[in-house]
Design a protein around this motif. Structure first.
Motif, PDB file in Angstrom:
ATOM      1  N   ALA B 162       0.835  -1.206   0.000  1.00 62.14           N
ATOM      2  CA  ALA B 162       0.000   0.000   0.000  1.00 62.14           C
ATOM      3  C   ALA B 162       0.872   1.258   0.000  1.00 62.14           C
ATOM      4  O   ALA B 162       0.579   2.240   0.673  1.00 62.14           O
ATOM      5  CB  ALA B 162      -0.943   0.005   1.205  1.00 62.14           C
ATOM      6  N   THR B 163       1.939   1.196  -0.788  1.00 62.98           N
ATOM      7  CA  THR B 163       2.921   2.287  -0.812  1.00 62.98           C
ATOM      8  C   THR B 163       2.291   3.615  -1.243  1.00 62.98           C
ATOM      9  O   THR B 163       2.643   4.672  -0.728  1.00 62.98           O
ATOM     10  CB  THR B 163       4.082   1.896  -1.754  1.00 62.98           C
ATOM     11  OG1 THR B 163       4.625   0.667  -1.283  1.00 62.98           O
ATOM     12  CG2 THR B 163       5.173   2.948  -1.773  1.00 62.98           C
ATOM     13  N   GLU B 164       1.326   3.532  -2.172  1.00 61.50           N
ATOM     14  CA  GLU B 164       0.693   4.763  -2.690  1.00 61.50           C
ATOM     15  C   GLU B 164      -0.002   5.543  -1.571  1.00 61.50           C
ATOM     16  O   GLU B 164      -0.205   6.742  -1.688  1.00 61.50           O
ATOM     17  CB  GLU B 164      -0.327   4.434  -3.786  1.00 61.50           C
ATOM     18  CG  GLU B 164       0.290   3.859  -5.059  1.00 61.50           C
ATOM     19  CD  GLU B 164       0.462   2.349  -4.982  1.00 61.50           C
ATOM     20  OE1 GLU B 164       0.238   1.777  -3.889  1.00 61.50           O
ATOM     21  OE2 GLU B 164       0.827   1.753  -6.000  1.00 61.50           O
ATOM     22  N   GLY B 165      -0.385   4.845  -0.522  1.00 62.49           N
ATOM     23  CA  GLY B 165      -1.117   5.500   0.565  1.00 62.49           C
ATOM     24  C   GLY B 165      -0.232   6.272   1.537  1.00 62.49           C
ATOM     25  O   GLY B 165      -0.724   7.060   2.342  1.00 62.49           O
ATOM     26  N   ASP B 177       7.685   2.887  -6.786  1.00 61.29           N
ATOM     27  CA  ASP B 177       6.943   1.631  -6.720  1.00 61.29           C
ATOM     28  C   ASP B 177       6.773   1.042  -8.120  1.00 61.29           C
ATOM     29  O   ASP B 177       7.004   1.704  -9.125  1.00 61.29           O
ATOM     30  CB  ASP B 177       5.575   1.875  -6.068  1.00 61.29           C
ATOM     31  CG  ASP B 177       4.996   0.595  -5.476  1.00 61.29           C
ATOM     32  OD1 ASP B 177       5.728  -0.423  -5.428  1.00 61.29           O
ATOM     33  OD2 ASP B 177       3.823   0.618  -5.073  1.00 61.29           O
ATOM     34  N   ILE B 178       6.328  -0.207  -8.114  1.00 57.90           N
ATOM     35  CA  ILE B 178       6.069  -0.931  -9.350  1.00 57.90           C
ATOM     36  C   ILE B 178       4.665  -0.602  -9.836  1.00 57.90           C
ATOM     37  O   ILE B 178       3.726  -0.581  -9.058  1.00 57.90           O
ATOM     38  CB  ILE B 178       6.158  -2.451  -9.041  1.00 57.90           C
ATOM     39  CG1 ILE B 178       7.613  -2.881  -8.950  1.00 57.90           C
ATOM     40  CG2 ILE B 178       5.409  -3.264 -10.046  1.00 57.90           C
ATOM     41  CD1 ILE B 178       8.304  -3.008 -10.277  1.00 57.90           C
ATOM     42  N   GLU B 183      -2.719   2.800 -12.890  1.00 61.93           N
ATOM     43  CA  GLU B 183      -4.075   3.081 -12.413  1.00 61.93           C
ATOM     44  C   GLU B 183      -4.126   3.353 -10.905  1.00 61.93           C
ATOM     45  O   GLU B 183      -4.766   4.303 -10.464  1.00 61.93           O
ATOM     46  CB  GLU B 183      -4.974   1.886 -12.735  1.00 61.93           C
ATOM     47  CG  GLU B 183      -6.358   2.290 -13.161  1.00 61.93           C
ATOM     48  CD  GLU B 183      -7.055   1.125 -13.842  1.00 61.93           C
ATOM     49  OE1 GLU B 183      -8.017   0.632 -13.256  1.00 61.93           O
ATOM     50  OE2 GLU B 183      -6.608   0.702 -14.930  1.00 61.93           O
ATOM     51  N   THR B 184      -3.419   2.521 -10.138  1.00 64.94           N
ATOM     52  CA  THR B 184      -3.420   2.714  -8.678  1.00 64.94           C
ATOM     53  C   THR B 184      -2.806   4.059  -8.327  1.00 64.94           C
ATOM     54  O   THR B 184      -3.258   4.745  -7.417  1.00 64.94           O
ATOM     55  CB  THR B 184      -2.607   1.596  -7.993  1.00 64.94           C
ATOM     56  OG1 THR B 184      -2.946   0.361  -8.612  1.00 64.94           O
ATOM     57  CG2 THR B 184      -2.897   1.528  -6.517  1.00 64.94           C
ATOM     58  N   LYS B 191       1.394  11.235  -9.781  1.00 61.13           N
ATOM     59  CA  LYS B 191       1.846  11.232 -11.176  1.00 61.13           C
ATOM     60  C   LYS B 191       3.292  10.766 -11.239  1.00 61.13           C
ATOM     61  O   LYS B 191       4.054  10.913 -10.274  1.00 61.13           O
ATOM     62  CB  LYS B 191       1.689  12.631 -11.782  1.00 61.13           C
ATOM     63  CG  LYS B 191       2.560  13.664 -11.066  1.00 61.13           C
ATOM     64  CD  LYS B 191       2.516  15.025 -11.747  1.00 61.13           C
ATOM     65  CE  LYS B 191       3.370  16.019 -10.989  1.00 61.13           C
ATOM     66  NZ  LYS B 191       3.384  17.351 -11.584  1.00 61.13           N
ATOM     67  N   ILE B 192       3.650  10.235 -12.400  1.00 58.78           N
ATOM     68  CA  ILE B 192       4.988   9.651 -12.583  1.00 58.78           C
ATOM     69  C   ILE B 192       5.942  10.713 -13.126  1.00 58.78           C
ATOM     70  O   ILE B 192       5.572  11.474 -14.019  1.00 58.78           O
ATOM     71  CB  ILE B 192       4.891   8.470 -13.578  1.00 58.78           C
ATOM     72  CG1 ILE B 192       3.990   7.374 -12.987  1.00 58.78           C
ATOM     73  CG2 ILE B 192       6.271   7.916 -13.902  1.00 58.78           C
ATOM     74  CD1 ILE B 192       3.692   6.249 -13.955  1.00 58.78           C
TER      75      ILE B 192
END
Lengths: 363, 231
Positions: B162-165, B177-178, B183-184, B191-192
């Motif tokens: 849950a790295t995005e959190g 992260d991968i 989408e996640t 944004k990348i």
């Protein structure tokens, strides 16, 4: 390492330390485990690739000392009084991610001088002491001076922010060059940035702010970007002077002449070049033959990140694939960081007795 | 001695690996009960199937406990220092593709490149008194990439899921992260960075160093490569 080899290394280390102590240096020591935070704040995340990390339930993350300089400086800043001269001896620990033939622990003998009365003499003291210890060893000395590059950057006719950005990356040659390229207009501004600044209100696209970095911080950066976009490019003449400076690679007297020539157009380095000249005099006074002593203006930029003045190394002949036998330099700024804003002029160096023993074995 | 082939023990990666080998005439299957981590191999003699977690396969290859292994190229680079001296890529398998990237909040309209990230890290440290935090589980890959690109004043904080959190929770300012579709990341308001591609990963068949192999294992490897190459 066999028992015999280990004994030979420690015998040599003790002999080195005795000589340094006999010159009046106080014998000191450091803990094996250092607070990881201190090292991480100093060196950044890269230190994790070099230092062994372990965990203490109460003190948190600890690192096995990758060098003595940091703890010796900390102890001096907390308790010491100037002038002070210290010597230490013991093992340091380094992860080897690239070359498995390099040892992960090895003995260092060090000499650190905290004395601001005559920096040139202090530089010469450390260098001449180590040179004396290595007089029978097949090594070549190389010197440099990060202070000259620093002075050059501080004198560039550009914005304060640009100078600060360059100074921050003094030890990262690649990023340093790409910043210089951008500031002098050699490379273009990224299109994303041009597009952002072309908007009537760049902040319009911000929307909901996620995380700790605030709307005000984003707005402040946009102001910085605007200021940067409005700044005149760094002149090619100045750019070429910096390149010429970094290319100086000569015997010390020739390097001095070359740097004097550069300082005619780049006046900001004059004082640092005077310091170089004074150091050569001080080295001569200590019996060092400076006529053949190598000087490279870019020396130490890759590997010696906390040095900000005089730097030196004693290299073994290339065919033996040995790490430098001794290295050192001036680290005034480090003492300011570790002394909570109070700095002390400081210079020091370390010898690796194992490299000395290995070289003698090759003879 | 048999040649041990390590394959991820569950999910899509296992199924795709089975399909990939099946298309080349080698049948891998779980033997017996579906929950059992034992396997069988048909179509070639002398190969033994070992079902393992994908994350353990690099270590097992390096230790020589398995001779061949299927895992993500990202995991091999992350878990083995000098990975290319320890294992060899036999075949890229064309599935399990995912990119290791650096992402920042959408709100950071001033950050599109590593150059921006570096400048923001310096300002962030000055404002907040600590280094800008990047959450990741790929410590080695991210650190090497940022060093290579001269980014300073950051720190890596460990995040195993849950790295995005982490940004919303204010335990990190950016993530590495991968992602396969992004989408996640988008769903989490991230944004990348344009030049923040660290590694483009895919499932890959690796072999370990051959130093300790028996002649029988060498022969089996040769026949296996011949079968795989035919397809």
């Amino acid at each position: 390492m066999t028992g015999d080899q280990s004994r030979a290394v420690w015998d040599r280390a003790r002999a080195f330390q005795t000589t340094i102590a006999d010159q009046g240096a106080m014998v000191t020591d450091a803990d094996y485990l250092l607070q990881a935070d201190t090292l991480l704040d100093l060196y950044g995340e890269d230190i994790r690739a070099r230092a062994f990390t372990t965990q203490d339930p109460l003190r948190g993350e600890q690192m096995l000392r990758p060098d003595f300089t940091v703890p010796v400086v900390q102890a001096h800043m907390a308790h010491g009084a100037e002038p002070a001269r210290y010597t230490y001896m013991g093992k340091v620990f380094r992860k080897q991610e690239e070359d498995e033939s390099r040892p992960t622990e090895y003995v260092q003998v060090g000499y650190e001088v905290f004395d601001g009365t005559d920096p040139a003499a202090a530089d010469a003291d450390v260098f001449a002491t180590i040179l004396g210890l290595l007089s029978d060893v097949d090594v070549t000395a190389v010197t440099g001076d990060i202070g000259i590059l620093r002075a050059a950057v501080m004198g560039l006719k550009t914005t304060e922010r640009r100078r600060a950005a360059l100074l921050r990356h003094l030890w990262r040659p690649r990023r340093f060059k790409s910043l210089l390229d951008r500031f002098s207009g050699v490379t273009d501004v990224p299109p994303s940035r041009t597009a952002l600044l072309a908007q009537d209100d760049p902040m319009a696209g911000v929307g909901d702010v996620l995380g700790l970095r605030s709307r005000a911080e984003i707005a402040a950066r946009i102001d910085v970007l605007r200021e940067d976009a409005a700044a005149e490019p760094l002149s090619m003449a100045e750019r070429e002077l910096v390149d010429a400076l970094l290319a100086v690679r000569e015997t010390s007297p020739n390097a001095l002449t070359a740097l004097r020539d550069i300082s005619v157009d780049l006046g900001s380095i004059s004082e640092a070049v005077d310091g170089f000249s004074a150091r050569l005099d001080a080295l001569s006074a200590r019996g060092v033959n400076v006529d053949t002593l190598a000087f490279e203006a870019a020396y130490g930029r890759m590997s010696m990140e906390y040095y900000d003045g005089f730097v030196f190394g004693f290299e073994a002949p290339a065919q033996f694939n040995l790490p430098p036998v001794a290295t050192g330099g001036r680290y005034d700024a480090l003492t300011t960081v570790l002394g909570n804003g109070v700095g002390v002029p400081a210079v020091g160096g370390v010898i690796r007795p194992a490299a000395v023993v290995a070289l003698e074995g090759e003879r | 001695m048999t040649l041990k082939l390590g394959v991820p023990s569950k999910g899509r990666l296992m199924q795709k690996t089975f399909d990939w080998f099946a298309n080349r005439g080698v049948t891998l299957r779980k033997s017996g009960h579906d929950r059992e981590y034992a396997g069988a191999v048909d179509g070639i003699d002398g190969v033994e199937l070992v079902l393992l977690s994908a994350g353990e396969i690099p270590r097992e290859l390096n230790a020589g406990r398995i001779q061949l292994g299927v895992t993500g190229s990202d995991l091999v680079r992350e878990k083995l220092s000098n990975w290319d001296r320890r294992v060899v890529e036999v075949s890229k398998m064309g599935f399990g593709g995912a990119d290791l990237i650096i992402a920042v909040p959408n709100a950071w309209v001033d950050v599109e490149t590593l150059d921006d990230l570096d400048a923001v890290a310096a300002a962030f440290r000055a404002n907040h008194g600590f280094r800008l935090r990047i959450a990741t589980k790929y410590h080695r890959l991210v650190r090497d990439f940022l060093r290579e690109n001269g980014v300073a004043d950051y720190q890596l904080v460990d995040s195993q899921g849950a790295t995005e959190g982490t940004i919303r929770n204010e335990t990190a300012e950016a993530v590495a992260d991968i992602t396969s579709t992004g989408e996640t990341l988008r769903a989490n308001g991230l944004k990348i960075l344009g030049d923040g591609m660290i590694h483009s990963s895919q499932a890959t068949l690796f072999r370990g160093r051959r130093g300790g192999w028996t002649q029988e294992q060498r022969n089996t490897f040769k026949s296996l490569v011949a079968i795989l190459d035919q397809a």
